[in-house]
Write a protein that holds these residues in place. Structure first.
Motif, PDB file in Angstrom:
ATOM      1  N   PHE A  31      33.615  36.880 -19.781  1.00  0.00           N
ATOM      2  CA  PHE A  31      32.992  35.569 -19.869  1.00  0.00           C
ATOM      3  C   PHE A  31      32.136  35.261 -18.640  1.00  0.00           C
ATOM      4  O   PHE A  31      31.130  34.562 -18.749  1.00  0.00           O
ATOM      5  N   VAL A  32      32.532  35.762 -17.491  1.00  0.00           N
ATOM      6  CA  VAL A  32      31.680  35.576 -16.310  1.00  0.00           C
ATOM      7  C   VAL A  32      30.365  36.315 -16.505  1.00  0.00           C
ATOM      8  O   VAL A  32      29.275  35.779 -16.242  1.00  0.00           O
ATOM      9  N   ALA A  33      30.455  37.572 -16.963  1.00  0.00           N
ATOM     10  CA  ALA A  33      29.230  38.333 -17.203  1.00  0.00           C
ATOM     11  C   ALA A  33      28.388  37.680 -18.294  1.00  0.00           C
ATOM     12  O   ALA A  33      27.151  37.554 -18.167  1.00  0.00           O
ATOM     13  N   GLY A  34      29.051  37.232 -19.381  1.00  0.00           N
ATOM     14  CA  GLY A  34      28.305  36.565 -20.442  1.00  0.00           C
ATOM     15  C   GLY A  34      27.696  35.257 -19.987  1.00  0.00           C
ATOM     16  O   GLY A  34      26.567  34.915 -20.370  1.00  0.00           O
ATOM     17  N   ILE A  39      22.995  31.982 -18.699  1.00  0.00           N
ATOM     18  CA  ILE A  39      22.208  31.109 -17.811  1.00  0.00           C
ATOM     19  C   ILE A  39      20.851  31.732 -17.514  1.00  0.00           C
ATOM     20  O   ILE A  39      19.807  31.045 -17.523  1.00  0.00           O
ATOM     21  N   ALA A  40      20.847  33.046 -17.256  1.00  0.00           N
ATOM     22  CA  ALA A  40      19.581  33.716 -16.957  1.00  0.00           C
ATOM     23  C   ALA A  40      18.645  33.675 -18.162  1.00  0.00           C
ATOM     24  O   ALA A  40      17.434  33.417 -18.029  1.00  0.00           O
ATOM     25  N   GLU A  41      19.199  33.925 -19.356  1.00  0.00           N
ATOM     26  CA  GLU A  41      18.359  33.923 -20.554  1.00  0.00           C
ATOM     27  C   GLU A  41      17.879  32.510 -20.879  1.00  0.00           C
ATOM     28  O   GLU A  41      16.745  32.326 -21.346  1.00  0.00           O
ATOM     29  N   ARG A  42      18.687  31.504 -20.644  1.00  0.00           N
ATOM     30  CA  ARG A  42      18.277  30.118 -20.882  1.00  0.00           C
ATOM     31  C   ARG A  42      17.108  29.742 -19.966  1.00  0.00           C
ATOM     32  O   ARG A  42      16.131  29.120 -20.415  1.00  0.00           O
ATOM     33  N   ARG A  44      15.028  31.815 -18.666  1.00  0.00           N
ATOM     34  CA  ARG A  44      13.841  32.547 -19.117  1.00  0.00           C
ATOM     35  C   ARG A  44      13.204  31.886 -20.335  1.00  0.00           C
ATOM     36  O   ARG A  44      11.972  31.816 -20.453  1.00  0.00           O
ATOM     37  N   THR A  45      14.028  31.365 -21.238  1.00  0.00           N
ATOM     38  CA  THR A  45      13.491  30.693 -22.436  1.00  0.00           C
ATOM     39  C   THR A  45      12.721  29.429 -22.059  1.00  0.00           C
ATOM     40  O   THR A  45      11.625  29.166 -22.594  1.00  0.00           O
ATOM     41  N   LEU A  46      13.275  28.646 -21.146  1.00  0.00           N
ATOM     42  CA  LEU A  46      12.582  27.434 -20.717  1.00  0.00           C
ATOM     43  C   LEU A  46      11.277  27.758 -20.009  1.00  0.00           C
ATOM     44  O   LEU A  46      10.255  27.061 -20.187  1.00  0.00           O
ATOM     45  N   GLU A  47      11.298  28.824 -19.198  1.00  0.00           N
ATOM     46  CA  GLU A  47      10.054  29.228 -18.526  1.00  0.00           C
ATOM     47  C   GLU A  47       9.033  29.708 -19.539  1.00  0.00           C
ATOM     48  O   GLU A  47       7.809  29.479 -19.377  1.00  0.00           O
ATOM     49  N   GLN A  48       9.516  30.373 -20.604  1.00  0.00           N
ATOM     50  CA  GLN A  48       8.599  30.856 -21.626  1.00  0.00           C
ATOM     51  C   GLN A  48       7.938  29.683 -22.361  1.00  0.00           C
ATOM     52  O   GLN A  48       6.746  29.750 -22.736  1.00  0.00           O
ATOM     53  N   ILE A  49       8.674  28.588 -22.569  1.00  0.00           N
ATOM     54  CA  ILE A  49       8.084  27.393 -23.195  1.00  0.00           C
ATOM     55  C   ILE A  49       6.960  26.856 -22.334  1.00  0.00           C
ATOM     56  O   ILE A  49       5.859  26.519 -22.843  1.00  0.00           O
ATOM     57  N   GLU A  50       7.189  26.778 -21.035  1.00  0.00           N
ATOM     58  CA  GLU A  50       6.147  26.281 -20.139  1.00  0.00           C
ATOM     59  C   GLU A  50       4.931  27.201 -20.167  1.00  0.00           C
ATOM     60  O   GLU A  50       3.780  26.750 -20.173  1.00  0.00           O
ATOM     61  N   THR A  51       5.187  28.500 -20.194  1.00  0.00           N
ATOM     62  CA  THR A  51       4.082  29.466 -20.233  1.00  0.00           C
ATOM     63  C   THR A  51       3.276  29.316 -21.531  1.00  0.00           C
ATOM     64  O   THR A  51       2.029  29.355 -21.525  1.00  0.00           O
ATOM     65  N   ASN A  52       3.980  29.132 -22.626  1.00  0.00           N
ATOM     66  CA  ASN A  52       3.290  28.984 -23.913  1.00  0.00           C
ATOM     67  C   ASN A  52       2.469  27.690 -23.959  1.00  0.00           C
ATOM     68  O   ASN A  52       1.367  27.647 -24.544  1.00  0.00           O
ATOM     69  N   LEU A  53       2.952  26.609 -23.374  1.00  0.00           N
ATOM     70  CA  LEU A  53       2.181  25.360 -23.323  1.00  0.00           C
ATOM     71  C   LEU A  53       0.905  25.536 -22.521  1.00  0.00           C
ATOM     72  O   LEU A  53      -0.168  25.072 -22.938  1.00  0.00           O
ATOM     73  N   GLU A 176      18.901  29.671 -30.835  1.00  0.00           N
ATOM     74  CA  GLU A 176      18.998  31.116 -31.046  1.00  0.00           C
ATOM     75  C   GLU A 176      19.853  31.759 -29.949  1.00  0.00           C
ATOM     76  O   GLU A 176      20.683  32.636 -30.221  1.00  0.00           O
ATOM     77  N   LEU A 177      19.656  31.301 -28.700  1.00  0.00           N
ATOM     78  CA  LEU A 177      20.453  31.822 -27.590  1.00  0.00           C
ATOM     79  C   LEU A 177      21.906  31.387 -27.709  1.00  0.00           C
ATOM     80  O   LEU A 177      22.825  32.176 -27.443  1.00  0.00           O
ATOM     81  N   ASP A 178      22.108  30.137 -28.153  1.00  0.00           N
ATOM     82  CA  ASP A 178      23.484  29.660 -28.334  1.00  0.00           C
ATOM     83  C   ASP A 178      24.197  30.456 -29.424  1.00  0.00           C
ATOM     84  O   ASP A 178      25.400  30.744 -29.307  1.00  0.00           O
ATOM     85  N   GLY A 179      23.489  30.832 -30.463  1.00  0.00           N
ATOM     86  CA  GLY A 179      24.097  31.657 -31.506  1.00  0.00           C
ATOM     87  C   GLY A 179      24.533  33.008 -30.967  1.00  0.00           C
ATOM     88  O   GLY A 179      25.628  33.497 -31.282  1.00  0.00           O
ATOM     89  N   ALA A 180      23.661  33.611 -30.168  1.00  0.00           N
ATOM     90  CA  ALA A 180      24.032  34.890 -29.558  1.00  0.00           C
ATOM     91  C   ALA A 180      25.244  34.732 -28.640  1.00  0.00           C
ATOM     92  O   ALA A 180      26.110  35.612 -28.576  1.00  0.00           O
TER      93      ALA A 180
END
Length: 528
Positions: A31-34, A39-42, A44-53, A176-180
């Motif tokens: 769970f620590v590794a997960g 957190i890292a993937e979240r 990255r997703t938020l940064e990707q939203i900013e990049t796409n905007l 999608e990340l929460d599902g994973a």
């Protein structure tokens, strides 16, 4: 019946604790590794939203600047139509403060239907600024970009008439990340449970020898040490521990058997003098001074024999103490000289000259001296004529010997003569020994990882004092005995084949010299 405290603690065995701890550590680690990965993937997703905007803004700017539009509404329409909305996104064109333009295909995020969203964007872009913000509604959280579309010069006195808006549904993007993450959590729980079950099975197999050790220890007692721990073909540490414990049980069983045999033998040895003394005391005539004196002398003689037996038992027990031996480098020639000097003080000992042997050996000189003097005393008691002391070096093995010219040891007695209370027949001198002398010699040899043996040896004319005797050379019909102490690997190799003498103390006896005395427990060598 099992101890109540043991029953209470039994469920919390070492096996349960180890497997439980490893299972918890595995679960926490997963769970620590997960969590770190989530957190890292979240992020990255938020940064990707900013990049796409920002990419959408650049694309819209490129479309507006690409052609000559008649008015800003026409340019806005082209931007809304050409920028196809991505998953979880929406696009909107605002004209004169109202939602006027939407894509030709259904968007995942209908920006025009969000309560208060249009009014908010109109207010934020009133100063002709590009705005990036977050809309948090009752059902959606949208990260959006709003940019005024203006052709020509900007009229700062009036709000922009056309505004381009694009936005991302943050919740849908993270869903999608929460599902994973949920799949990972379920998988981690299932694999941890499987690890726990496998760990129980494997630990049960690996720790089975320890459980058997406990069971064997519970059943073992001084009355029975015959049971052993089963050991399979495994060669792990626990199995090796079981082998070690079995060896310990073998040694304990041997020690107990030896103690029982010793007590039996001692009881037998003491029973005879006690019976003799009691019988004579019961039959003594107190009115006959001669009978009283004879009985007194006999009782004292038997008590002296019992005292010698006790002394030898104490000496044998002391030799089993690991601290009783001190191995060190010793000059063999000097040691033989010292032994010969002390042996000459034994009453009746007639020694031949000792031939020097150039060798250094690792041994305990005091204990070797004790053993050799015991063999000399044994030869004096059982043989006649000169006694030879010597040593032989064969490679790194050292062999010390005492050779007499007596009748020899019968072949049937040779294998057992070094056992406790085994006695030969003395010639003409009586046998006042305790029967422990040669057993003490064997103990000293064994503590040097060596052996004590007896073989037939040539007598007058064929013996070589201090040296070896050719095999099969029998110059006389009678044969003597040669008692040998063989110490394997004791000789210290010296380059060039020479063995210079070391600092070995040597005391030459004076006219009134006596054998060197050490501990009172070791004084019985001349009596056994």
């Amino acid at each position: 019946m099992a101890d109540p405290e043991r029953r209470r603690l039994r469920p919390w065995t070492v096996r349960s604790r180890i497997v439980g701890l490893l299972t918890v550590l595995a679960l926490v680690s997963a769970f620590v590794a997960g969590g770190v990965a989530y957190i890292a993937e979240r992020s990255r997703t938020l940064e990707q939203i900013e990049t796409n905007l920002r990419a959408a803004l650049e694309s819209a700017s490129f479309i507006v600047a690409d052609d000559e539009w008649t008015d800003s509404e026409q340019a806005l329409r082209a931007v809304v139509q050409r920028l196809a909305p991505d998953d979880n996104t929406g696009t909107l064109g605002i004209v004169d403060g109202r939602a006027a333009l939407v894509p030709g295909i259904a968007a995942d995020v209908p920006l025009d239907r969000l309560p208060g969203f249009v009014e908010r964007v109109v207010a934020e872009t009133a100063e002709h600024e590009v705005v990036v913000g977050t809309y948090a509604g009752a059902s959606r959280t949208v990260r959006y970009l709003a940019a005024p579309v203006v052709l020509g010069d900007v009229d700062a006195s009036a709000p922009p008439g056309t505004v381009f808006v694009t936005g991302y549904d943050v919740g849908a993007e993270l869903a999608e990340l929460d599902g994973a993450a949920r799949v990972f959590s379920i998988t981690a729980l299932l694999t941890t449970a499987a690890t726990f079950l496998v760990g129980l099975a494997v630990s049960d197999r690996l720790l089975r020898p320890i459980r058997r050790m406990r069971e064997v220890a519970e059943r073992s007692s001084a009355a029975s040490l015959s049971e052993r721990i089963p050991v399979g073909s495994s060669r792990d540490d626990v199995s090796q521990l079981a082998v070690t414990v079995n060896g310990m049980l073998d040694r304990l069983g041997g020690a107990l058997d030896s103690q029982r045999e010793l007590l039996r033998d001692v009881g037998h040895e003491l029973k005879t003098p006690i019976t003799i003394v009691r019988g004579h005391l019961e039959l003594v005539d107190p009115r006959d001074p001669g009978d009283v004196e004879a009985t007194r002398e006999l009782a004292i003689d038997e008590l002296d024999r019992m005292a010698r037996l006790v002394d030898d038992l104490r000496a044998a027990a002391r030799l089993r103490d690991p601290g009783a031996f001190e191995l060190r480098q010793t000059d063999v020639a000097a040691l033989l000289g010292q032994i010969a000097d002390k042996a000459r003080a034994i009453d009746g000992a007639e020694l031949e000259p000792v031939t020097p042997v150039a060798a250094l050996a690792i041994l305990d000189p005091d204990r070797i001296t004790q053993a050799m003097l015991q063999l000399v005393a044994n030869a004096v008691r059982h043989a006649r004529g000169p006694i030879a002391l010597g040593a032989r070096v064969e490679g790194r093995d050292l062999q010390l010997f005492v050779r007499d010219r007596g009748p020899g040891v019968p072949d049937e007695l040779k294998p057992v003569i070094f056992e406790r209370f085994r006695r030969g027949v003395a010639e003409g001198r009586g046998d006042g020994g305790s029967g422990l002398g040669l057993a003490i010699v064997t103990l000293i040899a064994e503590r040097h990882d060596g052996t004590a043996t007896v073989v037939d040896a040539p007598v007058p004319g064929g013996s070589v004092p201090g040296g070896s005797v050719p095999d099969g050379h029998v110059p006389d019909a009678s044969r003597g005995s040669e008692f040998r102490l063989t110490l394997p690997g004791a000789v210290v190799p010296v380059a060039g084949g020479t063995h210079p003498p070391r600092n070995v103390e040597r005391r030459l006896p004076g006219p009134d010299a006596r054998p060197h005395e050490t501990d009172s427990e070791e004084q019985a060598w001349h009596r056994s």
